[in-house]
Design a protein around this motif. Structure first.
Motif, PDB file in Angstrom:
ATOM      1  N   TYR A  30      -0.260 -35.085  -2.514  1.00 58.48           N
ATOM      2  CA  TYR A  30       0.161 -34.159  -1.460  1.00 58.48           C
ATOM      3  C   TYR A  30       1.463 -34.639  -0.818  1.00 58.48           C
ATOM      4  O   TYR A  30       2.397 -33.845  -0.593  1.00 58.48           O
ATOM      5  N   LEU A  31       1.548 -35.930  -0.526  1.00 58.46           N
ATOM      6  CA  LEU A  31       2.760 -36.472   0.097  1.00 58.46           C
ATOM      7  C   LEU A  31       3.959 -36.356  -0.845  1.00 58.46           C
ATOM      8  O   LEU A  31       5.082 -36.111  -0.397  1.00 58.46           O
ATOM      9  N   ALA A  32       3.717 -36.513  -2.144  1.00 55.19           N
ATOM     10  CA  ALA A  32       4.808 -36.325  -3.114  1.00 55.19           C
ATOM     11  C   ALA A  32       5.256 -34.873  -3.129  1.00 55.19           C
ATOM     12  O   ALA A  32       6.452 -34.578  -3.206  1.00 55.19           O
ATOM     13  N   ALA A  33       4.301 -33.957  -3.027  1.00 57.12           N
ATOM     14  CA  ALA A  33       4.621 -32.530  -3.052  1.00 57.12           C
ATOM     15  C   ALA A  33       5.474 -32.116  -1.857  1.00 57.12           C
ATOM     16  O   ALA A  33       6.327 -31.228  -1.975  1.00 57.12           O
ATOM     17  N   ILE A  34       5.248 -32.770  -0.721  1.00 61.50           N
ATOM     18  CA  ILE A  34       6.056 -32.436   0.462  1.00 61.50           C
ATOM     19  C   ILE A  34       7.261 -33.374   0.593  1.00 61.50           C
ATOM     20  O   ILE A  34       7.900 -33.440   1.643  1.00 61.50           O
ATOM     21  N   GLY A 187       4.080 -28.305  -4.931  1.00 59.54           N
ATOM     22  CA  GLY A 187       5.184 -29.244  -5.081  1.00 59.54           C
ATOM     23  C   GLY A 187       6.375 -28.616  -5.755  1.00 59.54           C
ATOM     24  O   GLY A 187       7.519 -28.814  -5.335  1.00 59.54           O
ATOM     25  N   TYR A 188       6.110 -27.854  -6.800  1.00 56.50           N
ATOM     26  CA  TYR A 188       7.214 -27.191  -7.517  1.00 56.50           C
ATOM     27  C   TYR A 188       7.944 -26.207  -6.605  1.00 56.50           C
ATOM     28  O   TYR A 188       9.183 -26.189  -6.556  1.00 56.50           O
ATOM     29  N   VAL A 189       7.192 -25.412  -5.871  1.00 57.61           N
ATOM     30  CA  VAL A 189       7.798 -24.409  -4.975  1.00 57.61           C
ATOM     31  C   VAL A 189       8.597 -25.091  -3.868  1.00 57.61           C
ATOM     32  O   VAL A 189       9.740 -24.715  -3.582  1.00 57.61           O
ATOM     33  N   ASP A 190       8.000 -26.129  -3.257  1.00 59.00           N
ATOM     34  CA  ASP A 190       8.662 -26.802  -2.137  1.00 59.00           C
ATOM     35  C   ASP A 190       9.898 -27.579  -2.586  1.00 59.00           C
ATOM     36  O   ASP A 190      10.931 -27.576  -1.911  1.00 59.00           O
ATOM     37  N   TRP A 191       9.788 -28.266  -3.720  1.00 59.47           N
ATOM     38  CA  TRP A 191      10.945 -29.025  -4.211  1.00 59.47           C
ATOM     39  C   TRP A 191      12.084 -28.085  -4.591  1.00 59.47           C
ATOM     40  O   TRP A 191      13.249 -28.417  -4.386  1.00 59.47           O
ATOM     41  N   LYS A 192      11.731 -26.939  -5.126  1.00 59.51           N
ATOM     42  CA  LYS A 192      12.772 -25.977  -5.496  1.00 59.51           C
ATOM     43  C   LYS A 192      13.514 -25.489  -4.262  1.00 59.51           C
ATOM     44  O   LYS A 192      14.731 -25.293  -4.282  1.00 59.51           O
ATOM     45  N   LYS A 193      12.771 -25.314  -3.163  1.00 61.26           N
ATOM     46  CA  LYS A 193      13.400 -24.901  -1.906  1.00 61.26           C
ATOM     47  C   LYS A 193      14.270 -26.012  -1.340  1.00 61.26           C
ATOM     48  O   LYS A 193      15.317 -25.753  -0.738  1.00 61.26           O
ATOM     49  N   ASP A 194      13.808 -27.265  -1.507  1.00 64.10           N
ATOM     50  CA  ASP A 194      14.535 -28.408  -0.965  1.00 64.10           C
ATOM     51  C   ASP A 194      15.778 -28.768  -1.768  1.00 64.10           C
ATOM     52  O   ASP A 194      16.641 -29.511  -1.296  1.00 64.10           O
ATOM     53  N   ALA A 195      15.822 -28.289  -3.012  1.00 63.80           N
ATOM     54  CA  ALA A 195      16.944 -28.642  -3.878  1.00 63.80           C
ATOM     55  C   ALA A 195      18.270 -28.192  -3.264  1.00 63.80           C
ATOM     56  O   ALA A 195      18.362 -27.131  -2.665  1.00 63.80           O
TER      57      ALA A 195
END
Length: 213
Positions: A30-34, A187-195
């Motif tokens: 979970y922490l990796a995903a965020i 994680g995929y959705v959040d990382w894509k937003k953070d990119a």
């Protein structure tokens, strides 16, 4: 009342070692995903516990995988701490063509070799276990290097693991991996937003991307 008794009986057959492994495992994913660096110490604790759990279950490829995870988790902890001076965090990157061309044959070769060796032991599901191990090896490296597509690999492999651990009566672990699937999607959705995005909506290359290309 019957349901309560069934749940109580089921709970009595769970071990505290697996409970702690599940809790720390869920926390680290979970922490990796965020995108939180504190996922790594929890990951180290979880994989250490699962070395013993998987050995008891005779999932020997997974035992070896946990040792590998231990090392890569330490590397990931270090890599994530090396953020650029202009960034709050190490930027997320896309997978490169070179990484794909290296990863796919590596997974196939590793699966065939390890599966062929494990089928002569008491290992359960030698080829399935080896394939999941190979995918996990690649996904963990991509996670440590903050490659966005690592989450897509985890979704795929975690679905397979749910079935494997269910058949091995590791029910808590199977539930954990089912939750992993949901977290990996997040994680995929959040990382894509953070990119880091360029004005035209394409992912900017970081210095690390340029090196990998």
């Amino acid at each position: 009342m019957q349901i309560i008794h069934v749940l109580q009986d089921w709970w009595q057959h769970q071990t505290w070692l697996e409970v702690i492994g599940v809790i720390t495992g869920l926390l680290c994913v979970y922490l990796a995903a965020i995108n939180n660096i504190w996922n790594w110490p929890f990951a180290v604790i979880s994989v250490t516990i699962y070395i013993f759990i998987f050995f008891e279950a005779k999932l020997f490829a997974d035992v070896g995988l946990q040792f590998y995870f231990f090392v890569v988790n330490l590397y990931g902890w270090y890599y994530w701490s090396q953020k650029p001076a202009t960034e709050k965090k190490v930027p997320v990157a896309h997978i490169t063509r070179k990484e794909i061309l290296l990863a796919v044959p590596a997974i196939i070769i590793f699966t065939v070799i390890l599966g062929s060796l494990l089928k002569y032991t008491t290992a359960s599901y030698p080829y399935i276990d080896s394939f999941c191990t190979a995918c996990s090896l690649v996904a963990q490296v991509f996670l440590a290097r903050k490659v966005l597509e690592n989450w897509l690999i985890w979704v795929f492999v975690d679905i397979i693991y749910v079935g494997v651990y269910t058949y091995k009566d590791l029910h808590l672990t199977a539930i954990m991996y089912a939750i992993y699937v949901a977290i990996a999607i997040k994680g995929y959705v959040d990382w894509k937003k953070d990119a880091t995005q360029s004005p035209n909506g394409e992912l900017k290359q970081t210095p690390n991307d340029q090196i990998r290309n």
